[in-house]
Write a protein that holds these residues in place. Structure first.
Motif: not given
Lengths: 330, 309
Positions: B162-182
């Motif tokens: 659950x890495x995006x729990x509690x994040x704002x939309x910008x934070x969620x997008x950043x984390x998802x982009x990082x995951x995709x990149x990885x």
């Protein structure tokens, strides 16, 4: 293992509560040292002058003079022998003397071992126990223990590394403070030109060594209990029960030989090599005198005390390690 | 040698509670192949975190077996742990230490140089804030620090709970982009989430669990069956239905429109109808989403309930 020890040492150094407790471990003995040195300071010329002034001031006070006149006139009322020179005996009894205002204990390492030496050891033991507790209690409280295990999953190794660091830190901090304390008192005594009893210095250092070990193992005990209960609060509760509630209960219930299980008695036994106390809870021991049976006196040696604390450490350490290895980590 | 990065067989976890035993995971078979981002999907309380915690040695399995990189865990966990980065539930660090100090402690415990800390901090965009105390971080920064900690190992497998729990939309997008990149850079990512859209957007494959049991597993596209249903609007629906049925399609009438279920390309539909002189007014692929699949799969389970007995 060396790498993990260094990491745990860094973690300990970076913990503010630990630093605060270490600072207290230095500060409180320093205050006790300062008070001891001050209270045993030799009488100076200034002190004598002030005392002389006080003697004269007291002697000239109207109240004392009135009382002196009454004594001279009626020595019997003051319990004095009228056949003697009333003025002489009354003055001898009533007039202030110089030594009343200049009397101070002399610095004596032998008596300090049983007084301030024990106090410093108690303070260090309590503080290092808290260091052991707060060090790892913080890991559980913040949840960072699980993060640490994601990097080093060998739990026994993690437990051991933390334990070694707590133990060594305790022995080192307490050892350094106590060596400084006794060296300081020795130096002060030398400077004052006091004659020290045979073996007084070596006995003091031997006591410092034992106190440092006690403090180190107290830290280890606090650590082990906190690893078991995973909470600083729970550890403090257990220690409260052990130190206060337990002995109180044993006393109230009249548990035979309860003095043997009092932490403070065993602490004194380790520190002073031997200690003895009278068991007043037994009816035949209430009357003090030659008729009191020998069995009323409980004698404890360093070995007894070490066995007591070693047993407690095993009682906390073994379940602590086993439970840390087996239980789920939140 | 299996090419599965994560493999569990008959995994089971019971918790002892005051009200008796609670079953969190019951006979879970999980298989995560190497490469890509694998979603681990399930409602709250379905056993995702418990499964992850067992894989990482934080919780003991009651029964079953687990393997990471083909090695049985927890027995061989120390030999593979350096290849695994993980964030389990909320980020857990010492609050009074700075982000950098927290990372340094972890880095030193595995013998990683301080330069790797700098690199990790930079990767997650925490440069400049790594000197601040962890307790002063926002939730998004805490999550990023947790991901930075996982990158210290240069992991081959990244487990994110659950890495995006509690994040704002910008934070969620950043984390998802990082995951995709990885994932694109060859790291196998197991992304545990109860957010269906997240799994659908980020993951290439997914496992759906409910009530501690495996419900479905496979490529996300296969799970949601994209492109297998089409909605047609034609001037002569009855004639078109006949033509398509003769061509081997499964057709149902829906008022003036037709619904065609097929795994064959849509060009075959247009070709069959054109051959019969029927011209399409509209052809729309009806794409089932993961939510539909998920709700169907978990329909028998009470969401969030864990087996009790």
């Amino acid at each position: 293992m060396t790498r993990l020890l260094r990491v745990e040492l860094t973690r300990l150094r970076w913990r503010r509560a630990v630093l605060l407790l270490v600072a207290l471990a230095v500060l409180i003995p320093t205050v006790i040292f300062g008070a001891t040195v001050w209270n045993t300071r030799p009488v100076s010329a200034g002190d004598l002058e002030r005392a002389q002034q006080l003697v004269e001031q007291e002697t000239q006070s109207p109240g004392l003079q009135r009382e002196l006149q009454r004594c001279v006139a009626h020595p019997r009322q003051y319990g004095l022998d009228p056949s003697q020179d009333a003025r002489t005996v009354c003055e001898d009894m009533m007039l202030p003397r110089l030594e009343w205002f200049t009397q101070r204990p002399v610095l004596d390492l032998v008596s300090e071992r049983e007084n301030t030496g024990v106090a410093v050891a108690v303070v260090l033991t309590m503080l290092l126990l808290l260091i052991g507790t707060t060090f790892v209690g913080h890991d559980w409280n913040s949840g960072s223990m699980s993060n640490q295990l994601l990097f080093e999953p060998r739990r026994a190794k993690v437990w051991a590394a933390k334990a070694v660091v707590v133990l060594l830190t305790g022995v080192l901090v307490a050892g350094l403070v106590l060596i400084a304390y006794w060296t300081g008192l020795w130096w002060v005594a030398e400077r004052r030109g006091l004659e020290l009893a045979d073996g007084a210095v070596s006995d003091a250092y031997r006591q410092a060594f034992r106190a440092a070990l006690l403090a180190g193992f107290a830290g280890l005990g606090g650590y082990a209990v906190t690893m078991l209960f995973r909470s600083t609060v729970a550890t403090l509760g257990v220690l409260f029960a052990l130190a206060i509630a337990g002995p109180l209960l044993l006393t109230i219930l009249g548990f035979p030989g309860h003095l043997r299980f009092m932490p403070q008695n065993n602490f004194a036994a380790v520190l002073l090599e031997r200690t003895s106390m009278t068991d007043y809870s037994r009816p035949e021991c209430v009357e003090i005198g030659p008729t009191m049976p020998e069995s009323c006196v409980v004698r404890l040696t360093t070995r007894d005390g070490a066995g007591y604390f070693g047993g407690l450490l095993l009682l906390a350490g073994v379940p602590s390690l086993l439970s840390f290895r087996r239980r789920d980590v939140p | 040698m299996s090419d599965l990065v994560i493999e569990t067989t008959g995994l089971r976890k019971e918790f002892q509670t005051r009200r008796g035993r609670r079953l969190a995971v019951q006979g879970l078979d999980l298989a995560v192949p190497a490469g890509g981002v694998h979603g681990f999907l399930g409602p709250n309380g379905s056993g995702k975190t418990t499964t992850i915690r067992m894989l990482l040695g934080l919780a003991r399995a009651t029964a079953g077996s687990m393997r990471l990189f083909g090695q049985p865990v927890p027995a061989m966990l120390p030999s593979v742990v350096d290849r695994v980065g993980a964030v389990v539930e909320s980020p857990k660090f010492s609050p009074n230490l700075t982000g950098r100090q927290n990372l340094l402690l972890l880095a030193r415990s595995i013998g990683v140089p301080a330069t790797r800390v700098d690199a990790s901090v930079e990767t997650v965009g925490l440069t400049g804030r790594d000197g601040d105390r962890f307790k002063s971080y926002s939730l998004g920064m805490k999550q990023r620090l947790a991901i930075a900690a996982t990158l210290l190992k240069d992991p081959e497998l990244l487990i994110l709970d659950e890495p995006t729990n509690g994040l704002d939309p910008a934070g969620i997008r950043e984390i998802r982009d990082t995951i995709r990149d990885l994932g694109a850079n060859g790291v196998t990512v197991l992304l545990s989430s109860h957010i269906l859209a997240e799994v659908e957007q980020v993951c290439t494959s997914a496992t759906i669990i409910g009530n501690g049991r495996l419900l479905a597993s496979g490529r996300v596209a296969d799970l949601i069956g994209a492109g297998t249903t089409y909605r047609l609007v034609v001037p002569e629906p009855d004639a078109a239905k006949g033509v398509l049925a003769d061509a081997g399609f499964t057709v149902t009438a829906d008022g003036t429109a037709l619904t065609v279920d097929s795994k064959r390309p849509s060009t075959e539909i247009t070709r069959a109808l054109a051959g019969a002189g029927i011209w399409l007014s509209e052809l729309t692929p009806v794409r089932a989403d993961l939510e539909t699949v998920f709700l169907e799969l978990t329909a028998d389970d009470t969401l969030g309930r864990e087996g009790e007995r």
